[in-house]
Write an enzyme that holds these catalytic residues in place. Structure first.
Site, PDB file in Angstrom:
ATOM      1  N   ARG A   1      89.708  40.536   6.084  1.00  0.00           N
ATOM      2  CA  ARG A   1      88.714  41.573   5.796  1.00  0.00           C
ATOM      3  C   ARG A   1      89.072  42.299   4.495  1.00  0.00           C
ATOM      4  O   ARG A   1      88.524  42.021   3.447  1.00  0.00           O
ATOM      5  CB  ARG A   1      88.608  42.557   6.986  1.00  0.00           C
ATOM      6  CG  ARG A   1      87.369  43.439   6.969  1.00  0.00           C
ATOM      7  CD  ARG A   1      87.429  44.628   6.031  1.00  0.00           C
ATOM      8  NE  ARG A   1      88.542  45.530   6.291  1.00  0.00           N
ATOM      9  CZ  ARG A   1      88.843  46.572   5.508  1.00  0.00           C
ATOM     10  NH1 ARG A   1      88.115  46.842   4.444  1.00  0.00           N
ATOM     11  NH2 ARG A   1      89.888  47.341   5.769  1.00  0.00           N
ATOM     12  N   ASP A   2      90.058  43.182   4.583  1.00  0.00           N
ATOM     13  CA  ASP A   2      90.444  43.925   3.375  1.00  0.00           C
ATOM     14  C   ASP A   2      90.862  42.944   2.277  1.00  0.00           C
ATOM     15  O   ASP A   2      90.576  43.149   1.105  1.00  0.00           O
ATOM     16  CB  ASP A   2      91.606  44.877   3.719  1.00  0.00           C
ATOM     17  CG  ASP A   2      91.652  46.087   2.809  1.00  0.00           C
ATOM     18  OD1 ASP A   2      90.991  46.068   1.756  1.00  0.00           O
ATOM     19  OD2 ASP A   2      92.354  47.053   3.145  1.00  0.00           O
TER      20      ASP A   2
ATOM     21  N   HIS B   1      98.684  51.968   6.308  1.00  0.00           N
ATOM     22  CA  HIS B   1      97.885  50.985   5.564  1.00  0.00           C
ATOM     23  C   HIS B   1      98.142  51.246   4.080  1.00  0.00           C
ATOM     24  O   HIS B   1      97.625  52.211   3.514  1.00  0.00           O
ATOM     25  CB  HIS B   1      96.409  51.186   5.926  1.00  0.00           C
ATOM     26  CG  HIS B   1      95.462  50.268   5.225  1.00  0.00           C
ATOM     27  ND1 HIS B   1      94.883  49.181   5.844  1.00  0.00           N
ATOM     28  CD2 HIS B   1      94.963  50.272   3.961  1.00  0.00           C
ATOM     29  CE1 HIS B   1      94.074  48.562   4.989  1.00  0.00           C
ATOM     30  NE2 HIS B   1      94.109  49.218   3.836  1.00  0.00           N
TER      31      HIS B   1
ATOM     32  N   HIS C   1      98.369  49.976   0.041  1.00  0.00           N
ATOM     33  CA  HIS C   1      98.048  49.040  -1.040  1.00  0.00           C
ATOM     34  C   HIS C   1      99.170  49.113  -2.063  1.00  0.00           C
ATOM     35  O   HIS C   1      99.791  50.149  -2.262  1.00  0.00           O
ATOM     36  CB  HIS C   1      96.688  49.390  -1.655  1.00  0.00           C
ATOM     37  CG  HIS C   1      95.540  48.944  -0.801  1.00  0.00           C
ATOM     38  ND1 HIS C   1      94.780  47.836  -1.072  1.00  0.00           N
ATOM     39  CD2 HIS C   1      95.053  49.446   0.365  1.00  0.00           C
ATOM     40  CE1 HIS C   1      93.854  47.678  -0.120  1.00  0.00           C
ATOM     41  NE2 HIS C   1      94.000  48.647   0.756  1.00  0.00           N
TER      42      HIS C   1
ATOM     43  N   CYS D   1      89.494  47.350  -2.950  1.00  0.00           N
ATOM     44  CA  CYS D   1      88.350  48.067  -2.397  1.00  0.00           C
ATOM     45  C   CYS D   1      87.230  48.030  -3.421  1.00  0.00           C
ATOM     46  O   CYS D   1      87.403  48.460  -4.562  1.00  0.00           O
ATOM     47  CB  CYS D   1      88.742  49.511  -2.075  1.00  0.00           C
ATOM     48  SG  CYS D   1      87.335  50.492  -1.522  1.00  0.00           S
TER      49      CYS D   1
ATOM     50  N   ASN E   1      96.621  44.766  -0.548  1.00  0.00           N
ATOM     51  CA  ASN E   1      97.471  45.376   0.481  1.00  0.00           C
ATOM     52  C   ASN E   1      98.916  44.916   0.284  1.00  0.00           C
ATOM     53  O   ASN E   1      99.184  43.959  -0.436  1.00  0.00           O
ATOM     54  CB  ASN E   1      97.011  44.913   1.863  1.00  0.00           C
ATOM     55  CG  ASN E   1      95.609  45.370   2.172  1.00  0.00           C
ATOM     56  OD1 ASN E   1      94.652  44.714   1.802  1.00  0.00           O
ATOM     57  ND2 ASN E   1      95.489  46.494   2.829  1.00  0.00           N
TER      58      ASN E   1
END
Ligand code: MG
Length: 303
Positions: free
Chosen positions: A12-13, A204, A206, A237, A246
């Site tokens: 996803r990310d 979370h 990055h 993003c 990430n």
């Protein structure tokens, strides 16, 4: 022995910001490689506006194709009730919800102010409970905003306090644009722990400014047991200029293994998955351990 659960966000990310259209088949092959490596909880997709994030337009197809007999919990990211309804229809095990720590970022990312996003969280967490689906919560841009700059810790505290009226399965703080440093992580987690009470904290990070791995180490030192990471360190993003991937799963995993921390995940298989996703994306991934290999090398370990 300490146990950490790595939450894999590569599908996803990791993929959402990729310009190359990744086929549903390739996404499912990626997810299956994650599962083969021992990953038990992963972000499979997001149920967001396909016009704004075209890479995630096949969310329902992805969920229809994931293996359901391997003990894996699939997370679908949702930002509003419409996405929530699509995610439930598609059969997610968990809805990943997002409140924002900056009005400007919130409006660009999901058309919501801080207050709107808190209201939506209460609505979605209640709806999830009614459906018997888990709901997790991430406070995004908690370490800094790409548009407003510094985000005061007091604001993050207030947001968490308001959100804890509907506690989720965990509560994450996200460094969406990779500006955080370890001392900030320590300070934030110490401030949030009493507010989160028995809801486990997740982080979370990055790695935009190369502080991601150090931030993970700082979070673990504070007792955090849930850590998001993406295979290869892919990601970004679409609504945060210059944000990059990430923390790479294999880099985090290597560090944890050498620290004697158990995850149940096979490093060699994660490295293989990182090498494989490179061939799919047609570019080198940012992660380092997929290039350097683990240590000792598998052959030396066997000797
Ligand atoms: Mg992210």
């Amino acid at each position: 022995m300490t146990q950490i659960q790595l939450v894999e966000v590569g599908a996803r990310d990791g993929l959402q910001n990729e310009k190359v259209a990744v086929s549903t088949e390739a996404k499912l092959a990626f997810i299956n490689r994650m599962i083969d490596a021992g990953i038990k909880r992963l972000e499979a997709t997001s149920f967001v506006n396909p016009k704004l994030v075209p890479q995630m337009a096949d969310a329902a197809e992805v969920m229809a194709g994931v293996p359901r007999d391997r003990g894996v919990s699939y997370i679908g990211l949702v930002l509003n009730k419409k996405g929530f309804d699509r995610a439930i229809e598609a059969g997610v095990d968990e809805v990943g919800c997002v409140v924002v720590a900056s009005d400007t970022f919130g409006q660009k990312n999901q058309g919501q102010t801080i207050e709107d996003s808190i209201r939506v969280w209460h609505e979605l967490s209640r709806a999830a409970a009614e459906r018997g689906v888990k709901a997790s919560l991430t406070v995004s841009a908690a370490f800094g905003c790409p548009f407003e700059g510094e985000v005061p810790l007091a604001r993050v505290r207030d947001i968490v306090e308001a959100c804890m009226k509907s506690p989720g399965v965990d509560l994450a703080v996200a460094d969406t644009i990779g500006v955080g440093v370890p001392s900030q992580v320590t300070e934030m987690l110490r401030a949030l722990k009493p507010l989160a009470r028995d809801v486990p904290l997740r982080v979370h990070f990055h790695n935009t400014r190369n502080t991601g791995i150090a931030n993970v180490a700082a979070a673990i030192a504070e007792g955090v047991t849930y850590v998001d990471a993406s295979i290869g360190g892919i990601g970004g993003c679409p609504f945060a200029p210059r944000a990059t991937g990430n923390v790479p799963t294999e880099d985090v995993l290597y560090m944890l293994q050498r620290m004697g921390i158990e995850t149940g995940i096979d490093l060699e298989r994660v490295i293989e998955a990182a090498n494989w996703i490179e061939t799919q994306l047609g570019k080198t991934v940012p992660g380092m351990v997929s290039k350097a290999g683990g240590f000792p090398a598998p052959a030396a370990k066997a000797a």
